[in-house]
Design an enzyme around this catalytic site. Sequence first.
Site, mmCIF file in Angstrom:
data_model
loop_
_atom_site.group_PDB
_atom_site.id
_atom_site.type_symbol
_atom_site.label_atom_id
_atom_site.label_comp_id
_atom_site.label_asym_id
_atom_site.label_seq_id
_atom_site.Cartn_x
_atom_site.Cartn_y
_atom_site.Cartn_z
ATOM 1 N N ASP A 38 9.628 -3.459 -44.942
ATOM 2 C CA ASP A 38 8.340 -3.282 -45.041
ATOM 3 C C ASP A 38 7.903 -2.665 -46.310
ATOM 4 O O ASP A 38 8.520 -1.896 -46.840
ATOM 5 C CB ASP A 38 7.860 -2.452 -43.751
ATOM 6 C CG ASP A 38 6.252 -2.553 -43.530
ATOM 7 O OD1 ASP A 38 5.905 -3.401 -43.002
ATOM 8 O OD2 ASP A 38 5.487 -1.388 -43.946
ATOM 9 N N TYR B 267 -3.135 1.393 -48.521
ATOM 10 C CA TYR B 267 -2.691 2.137 -47.228
ATOM 11 C C TYR B 267 -2.467 3.572 -47.210
ATOM 12 O O TYR B 267 -2.738 4.326 -46.518
ATOM 13 C CB TYR B 267 -1.193 1.423 -46.898
ATOM 14 C CG TYR B 267 -1.523 0.188 -46.298
ATOM 15 C CD1 TYR B 267 -1.625 -0.234 -45.187
ATOM 16 C CD2 TYR B 267 -1.125 -1.035 -47.308
ATOM 17 C CE1 TYR B 267 -1.997 -1.557 -44.679
ATOM 18 C CE2 TYR B 267 -1.260 -2.397 -46.851
ATOM 19 C CZ TYR B 267 -1.595 -2.499 -45.517
ATOM 20 O OH TYR B 267 -1.872 -3.680 -45.236
ATOM 21 N N ARG C 183 6.980 -13.771 -44.267
ATOM 22 C CA ARG C 183 7.219 -13.312 -42.898
ATOM 23 C C ARG C 183 7.901 -14.304 -42.036
ATOM 24 O O ARG C 183 7.480 -14.557 -40.797
ATOM 25 C CB ARG C 183 5.748 -13.103 -42.354
ATOM 26 C CG ARG C 183 6.054 -11.831 -41.449
ATOM 27 C CD ARG C 183 4.792 -11.228 -40.837
ATOM 28 N NE ARG C 183 3.510 -10.846 -41.883
ATOM 29 C CZ ARG C 183 2.190 -11.036 -41.282
ATOM 30 N NH1 ARG C 183 1.807 -11.671 -40.447
ATOM 31 N NH2 ARG C 183 1.285 -10.772 -42.171
ATOM 32 N N ARG D 296 8.130 -11.962 -35.318
ATOM 33 C CA ARG D 296 7.899 -11.672 -34.075
ATOM 34 C C ARG D 296 7.760 -13.129 -33.172
ATOM 35 O O ARG D 296 7.698 -13.495 -32.032
ATOM 36 C CB ARG D 296 6.649 -10.962 -33.355
ATOM 37 C CG ARG D 296 6.678 -9.380 -33.691
ATOM 38 C CD ARG D 296 5.345 -8.796 -33.344
ATOM 39 N NE ARG D 296 4.683 -8.876 -34.365
ATOM 40 C CZ ARG D 296 3.408 -8.384 -34.452
ATOM 41 N NH1 ARG D 296 2.849 -8.025 -33.423
ATOM 42 N NH2 ARG D 296 2.381 -8.732 -35.312
ATOM 43 N N ARG E 275 14.649 -6.904 -32.105
ATOM 44 C CA ARG E 275 13.774 -5.760 -32.049
ATOM 45 C C ARG E 275 14.195 -4.660 -30.863
ATOM 46 O O ARG E 275 13.813 -3.536 -30.983
ATOM 47 C CB ARG E 275 12.287 -6.329 -32.018
ATOM 48 C CG ARG E 275 11.124 -5.432 -32.279
ATOM 49 C CD ARG E 275 11.401 -4.571 -33.587
ATOM 50 N NE ARG E 275 10.264 -3.556 -33.183
ATOM 51 C CZ ARG E 275 9.123 -3.634 -33.257
ATOM 52 N NH1 ARG E 275 8.520 -4.627 -33.777
ATOM 53 N NH2 ARG E 275 8.372 -2.656 -32.905
#
Lengths: 348, 348
Positions: free
Chosen positions: B84, B154, B34, B38, B47
Amino acid sequence: MALAIRHTAQHVSQDVLLSLEGMVTPKVPFWLMRQAGRYLPEYRALREKAGGFLDLCYNPELAAEATLQPVRRFDTDAAILFSDILVLPQAMGQEVSFAPGEGPRLGALDIAQLELNLEKLKPVYDAARLVRAALVPQKTLIGFSGAPWTLACYMIEGEGNGSFEKTRLFAIRNEAAFARLIDKLTEAVTAHLVEQVKAGAGAVQLFDSWAGLLPKTLFMKWVMEPAKKIVAELRKQVPGTPVIGFPRGAGALYPLYAAETGCSGIGIDSQTPLAWARREMGADVCLQGNLDPAILCAGGTALEMEVARILDIARGQPFIFNLGHGVWKDTPPEHVERLALLLRGFRR
Amino acid sequence: MALAIRHTAQHVSQDVLLSLEGMVTPKVPFWLMRQAGRYLPEYRALREKAGGFLDLCYNPELAAEATLQPVRRFDTDAAILFSDILVLPQAMGQEVSFAPGEGPRLGALDIAQLELNLEKLKPVYDAARLVRAALVPQKTLIGFSGAPWTLACYMIEGEGNGSFEKTRLFAIRNEAAFARLIDKLTEAVTAHLVEQVKAGAGAVQLFDSWAGLLPKTLFMKWVMEPAKKIVAELRKQVPGTPVIGFPRGAGALYPLYAAETGCSGIGIDSQTPLAWARREMGADVCLQGNLDPAILCAGGTALEMEVARILDIARGQPFIFNLGHGVWKDTPPEHVERLALLLRGFRR
C-alpha cells in the site's frame, strides 16, 4: 424620444452576453460558480430563516434574495439563479432530500415513470423573475441546469459519492434503459432552461460536473450528444440565448466538446491550462473559469499572482472570469472582495 | 557453456521491460492496477488468514502470495507487489490504520519529525524477493510508491476524501512547510523504490492518483518536479530501471509531464483519449493503461469492443495494456479471464 428609448434597460449591453457573443470587452466580466452560498454570513442568516436547503430553493423571495446577495456585495457582472440541479429530478417524480450537513439522498428510480411536471418548478421561475426585475440592466441573470449525464449520476446512484460506480456500470450493462433516461433528461433539461430564459435568464449554463468520469466513447454518447441536442433545441425555442457548457474534468476532450456541441461559452475547470484551452479551441468561443477555488480560499499573494496570470492569457480574447469549480464554504468573503477589486481595476 | 548462460533467467527478455525500453513486442504485454485484491476469492481467503489489511502488507509470505495470485490465474506479464502507498508515511513515523470497510486514517502530522526508517519496510522488500524468486523469468516484478503529492494528500488530510481541500489549502498557505514535506517525501520515495529494485523489481511505478486536483502552476511544482527528481535519482542509483509515471487526471498536462519527468512509461487514465496521448507524446515513450475499470466490470460486448479499440491504437507503438485506474472490487474474475484471452490472442 428615439434616443431615450435606446437608453432604456432593454438596450443596455451586458458584458457577459457580449463576451458570449465573442466580443472582447474592455473590462473582463466576472461571476463565480456557487457565489451564493454558505461562505457568506448573509446567506447563512437567510438559510436559518428558510429552514431546509430545498425550502430555500422553492421560496421565490428568499431564493431571489440569495441570488442577489453576492451581486450586491461583490458587484459581479452576473447573478446565477440560486437553485439546485436536483430540483429537476424532483420535478420528474423522483424523491430528493438533503439531510443537514450531508449530501443529497434520492429515492428509488423508475425510468419509465419519470415525467416532468413544470408546475413544480414554478417557484424557481418566479425567483428568476424577481431577480431579473431587481438587477440593473448591465447585469446578466444566468439560468442553469445539471446536464443529463450528471443528473443521471445522482439519480441512479441515489447520492453523490464522487465515483458513481453504480451509474457507470448501469450505463454500460443496461445501455438501452440508460439511453431512455438520458433522452428524458435531455428533454427535461431543455424545458427547464427554456422556462428560465422566459423568466429573465439572458444566458444558461449546463453543469456536467461528472463528465470527467467517462472515457471518450462514452463521453461522446452521454455528455456531448445530449449537450449538442440541448443547444440546438434552445436555438430554436429561445433564439439568441447563449449556452455555457461546463464539462468539468473533460481534459483533453474539451476541444471536441466545444467543436461539437455549439456552445457559445465553455467553462474551463482549474486543472485545464487556460492557454492550452484557447490554443486548441480557437478564438471565437468564449472561455470562462479556471481559477482554482483553493487559491481563492487561500487568498494573499497566490491569489494575486494567479489572477494576473489568467488575465494575461485572457487579455485579447472573449473571456468571463470565474472559478474552475464552486466557491469553497470556508472561503473568506474578503478574498472574493479582493478578487473583485483586482478584476475591476483591470482594463484590456 | 556460454550459450547455456545466455538462456538462464537473467537473460530471458521480459515484454514489459522491452516495451518500457520503447520496443514494439509481437504480443502486447499486460497487467492490471490492483490486480491483486478483493475481487479475487483466493485473495479474500488469504485476507481472512492474515487479519487486517496492513497485517497482510507486512507479512512477506502472504504479501508474496497475494502478489502472485493474479499472475497465476490470468498469466499477466507483470506482478505488481502487493502493498500500500501508506506504508511509506508509516515508516516515516506517522500513524496509519485501516478500519474494516473504511478508508485509511492517519494520525497527527509533524513534518519536522518525519524520518524514514527503512527497517520498518523490510517485510515489503522480503515479499519482493519471494515474488521475484517465484516468478518465471519472462515476467516482470513491478515495484511502486505513491508519489509525493498523493502521499502528502493523505498525510495532511488524515484520510482519503477525494477532494483533499485541507491539503490544497495548506500547500498554498504554508508553501515553505509544504515544500519541506514534499522534499522529505521525494527522498523517501526514492529510497523506497531503490530498495524494491534491489529486492527484485525490474521496473517501478509512481502513483500520483490525485495529480488531477492541481492547476498547472501547482502541478508543475508538486507533481512534475518531484517525479523528475525521483527519475533522475533512480537513474543514478539503479541505472536501467524504467519508471512508469502515473499522474492520474493530468488531462491536457500529460504531454508536459511526459516531456519533463523523463519517465520511460506513462500511465494513461481512462478519461484521456489514447490516440491523443500518443499523438501529443511522440512515439518513444511507452504508454500504459486506458481501459475503463467500469467496462472491465461490465464485461460483454462493451469490453470486447473497447479492447479492440485500444489494441488498434496501440498496434504500432510501445504499449502495456492496463486499466486507467484500479480493478473494481465487484469485477467478476471471469471478465479478467476474458480480457486475458483477448490479449493473448492478439499479435501485432
